[in-house]
Design an enzyme around this catalytic site. Structure first.
Site, PDB file in Angstrom:
ATOM      1  N   ARG A  27     -18.229  -1.860  17.754  1.00 53.54           N
ATOM      2  CA  ARG A  27     -17.506  -3.229  17.116  1.00 53.54           C
ATOM      3  C   ARG A  27     -16.294  -3.274  17.861  1.00 53.54           C
ATOM      4  NH1 ARG A  27     -16.967  -3.699  11.266  1.00 53.54           N
ATOM      5  NH2 ARG A  27     -18.942  -4.762  11.383  1.00 53.54           N
TER       6      ARG A  27
ATOM      7  N   CYS B 275       0.445   4.747   6.842  1.00 55.17           N
ATOM      8  CA  CYS B 275      -0.022   4.825   8.240  1.00 55.17           C
ATOM      9  C   CYS B 275       1.060   3.897   9.230  1.00 55.17           C
ATOM     10  CB  CYS B 275      -1.373   3.826   8.156  1.00 55.17           C
ATOM     11  SG  CYS B 275      -2.537   4.672   6.862  1.00 55.17           S
TER      12      CYS B 275
ATOM     13  N   CYS C 247     -16.765  -8.763   5.086  1.00 56.96           N
ATOM     14  CA  CYS C 247     -16.272  -7.398   4.823  1.00 56.96           C
ATOM     15  C   CYS C 247     -14.966  -7.935   4.010  1.00 56.96           C
ATOM     16  CB  CYS C 247     -15.893  -6.934   5.754  1.00 56.96           C
ATOM     17  SG  CYS C 247     -17.203  -6.453   6.966  1.00 56.96           S
TER      18      CYS C 247
ATOM     19  N   CYS D 256     -19.430   2.480   7.786  1.00 55.63           N
ATOM     20  CA  CYS D 256     -18.399   1.949   9.036  1.00 55.63           C
ATOM     21  C   CYS D 256     -17.299   2.971   9.262  1.00 55.63           C
ATOM     22  CB  CYS D 256     -18.354   0.537   8.487  1.00 55.63           C
ATOM     23  SG  CYS D 256     -17.328  -0.425   9.698  1.00 55.63           S
TER      24      CYS D 256
ATOM     25  N   CYS E  51       0.933  -1.087   0.122  1.00 57.95           N
ATOM     26  CA  CYS E  51      -0.003  -0.220   0.031  1.00 57.95           C
ATOM     27  C   CYS E  51       0.907   1.317  -0.102  1.00 57.95           C
ATOM     28  CB  CYS E  51      -1.171  -0.058   1.203  1.00 57.95           C
ATOM     29  SG  CYS E  51      -2.302   1.322   1.235  1.00 57.95           S
TER      30      CYS E  51
ATOM     31  N   CYS F 192     -19.698  -5.690   2.818  1.00 56.06           N
ATOM     32  CA  CYS F 192     -19.035  -4.309   3.307  1.00 56.06           C
ATOM     33  C   CYS F 192     -17.504  -4.436   2.691  1.00 56.06           C
ATOM     34  CB  CYS F 192     -18.843  -4.511   4.839  1.00 56.06           C
ATOM     35  SG  CYS F 192     -17.990  -3.006   5.502  1.00 56.06           S
TER      36      CYS F 192
ATOM     37  N   CYS G 249       0.380   0.174  10.220  1.00 60.15           N
ATOM     38  CA  CYS G 249      -0.215  -0.790   9.132  1.00 60.15           C
ATOM     39  C   CYS G 249       1.008  -1.665   8.602  1.00 60.15           C
ATOM     40  CB  CYS G 249      -0.846  -0.132   8.191  1.00 60.15           C
ATOM     41  SG  CYS G 249      -1.662  -1.308   6.920  1.00 60.15           S
TER      42      CYS G 249
END
Length: 376
Positions: free
Chosen positions: A278, A75, A115, A206, A71, A146, A78
């Site tokens: 959640r 972040c 998801c 979400c 990616c 999702c 991550c």
């Protein structure tokens, strides 16, 4: 405790306990909720939870990484970021049939929502076409769908919605003030814009955040304030506990006190009384007692399965045993209990797929004939 804070409590706490939906919570009001005695906070949160949800039902989702690694975002939490060496290999976008197979297995294991996550800054056109078909096929099984694909513009959001996507996940991660300490390749405004595009396209939102990234308590309150400002509130609010992955900049950050995590769950329940709150990433590191407190505090959704994208998650049998001990059961969708409805949805999806394939074939043949004519 300062007298001024005590004096500011009654009206806010009364509104919170009554479960009134508000979007104008001040930071001071939210901090006052966090400052409540722990037992009082959980008691109030449980009252609100019972006013809006079945007390012992937990919505169960399964998360599958449909494209892993490399990616371009930075972040700091991550393992999929291409900026860090975490030992995670790059994987291409999964085949549609593999995704459908995993969705069917998740449904058989008790999941009501499937998801799918891809490590992208935003989806490319060629990938989006494949993703849209994944949505159609998973939706046809009778599952809620999702996806989390990074940033999406209004056109992409509309196409996802037209394909039948129920939820789009796009977390705010932390407060606006602390955000720059965690991510520099995407702005807070970018995240809010994506959420706006999702909502305008008619999908459910979400969105939540990650706790334990070195943020101050005020940042946790400010994160929840940002979520509360969204109109309507996100239907699903994942409250993640940081999973410290070796190789990421946050690998050695100080652990968050589990009690502070439970406080955040309870405050989220008070602020967003009609949302599913959640337990998400970090659940593998939580004791059964911590999870039990989280459910008492108003959490009523979990990810179920052996992994969350690329990090671990309590195994299915362990989760079932915990549910049995606590007297919990999976929340069921009405559409999932109607076998005739499922079959009708599947038939409709297959017919739609056949129509699309026929249209594609006609377009291909028309293009070939046009090419032949041009060459004649």
């Amino acid at each position: 405790m300062p007298a001024a804070r005590q004096e500011s409590r009654p009206d806010s706490l009364t509104l919170a306990t009554h479960g009134e939906v508000r979007h104008d919570w001040s930071l001071e009001e939210i901090e006052a909720l966090f400052a409540l005695p722990f037992n009082d906070l959980l008691f109030r949160a449980q009252q609100v939870h019972r006013a809006h949800f079945e007390a012992n039902a937990v919505q169960v989702s399964t998360l599958l990484s449909i494209k892993t690694g490399a990616c371009p975002e930075d972040c700091k939490y991550c393992p999929q970021s291409g900026h860090y060496n975490t030992g995670l290999g790059k994987e291409k976008l999964l085949e549609i049939e593999k995704v459908v197979e995993q969705a069917r297995a998740a449904q058989e294991a008790g999941a009501s929502r499937f998801c799918m996550g891809a490590a992208w800054k935003s989806p490319r056109e060629r990938d989006l076409e494949v993703v849209l078909e994944m949505v159609r096929r998973v939706k046809a099984l009778g599952l809620e769908t999702c996806m989390t694909l990074g940033m999406v513009d209004s056109d992409q959001a509309s196409r996802l919605s037209d394909a039948g996507l129920d939820y789009y996940n796009h977390n705010l991660d932390t407060s606006p003030e602390y955000y720059g300490e965690v991510i520099t390749t995407r702005t807070y405004a970018d995240r809010l814009e994506t959420l706006g595009n999702v909502r305008e396209a008619g999908m459910k939102v979400c969105s939540g955040g990650i706790l334990g990234m070195g943020e101050a308590p005020r940042d946790r309150a400010a994160l929840l304030q940002q979520l509360v400002k969204l109109e309507p509130h996100p239907e699903s609010v994942p409250i993640n506990m940081l999973v410290k992955v070796p190789g990421t900049p946050l690998a050695n950050v100080e652990d968050l006190d589990p009690i502070e995590y439970i406080r955040a769950i309870a405050v989220a329940r008070l602020l967003m009384p009609k949302s599913h709150v959640r337990l998400s990433a970090g659940r593998e590191q939580m004791s059964d007692s911590t999870q039990a407190l989280a459910f008492l505090a108003g959490a009523n959704s979990i990810f179920y399965g052996d992994s969350l994208l690329t990090t671990g998650n309590p195994q299915v049998e362990k989760d079932r045993a915990l549910f049995d001990r606590l007297g919990l059961h999976p929340e069921r969708r009405e559409t999932c209990t109607d076998e005739a409805g499922q079959q009708a949805a599947l038939t409709a999806a297959l017919e739609a797929s056949a129509v699309r394939q026929a249209a594609t074939a006609l377009d291909t043949e028309a293009s070939r004939l046009a090419y032949d004519a041009a060459q004649a």
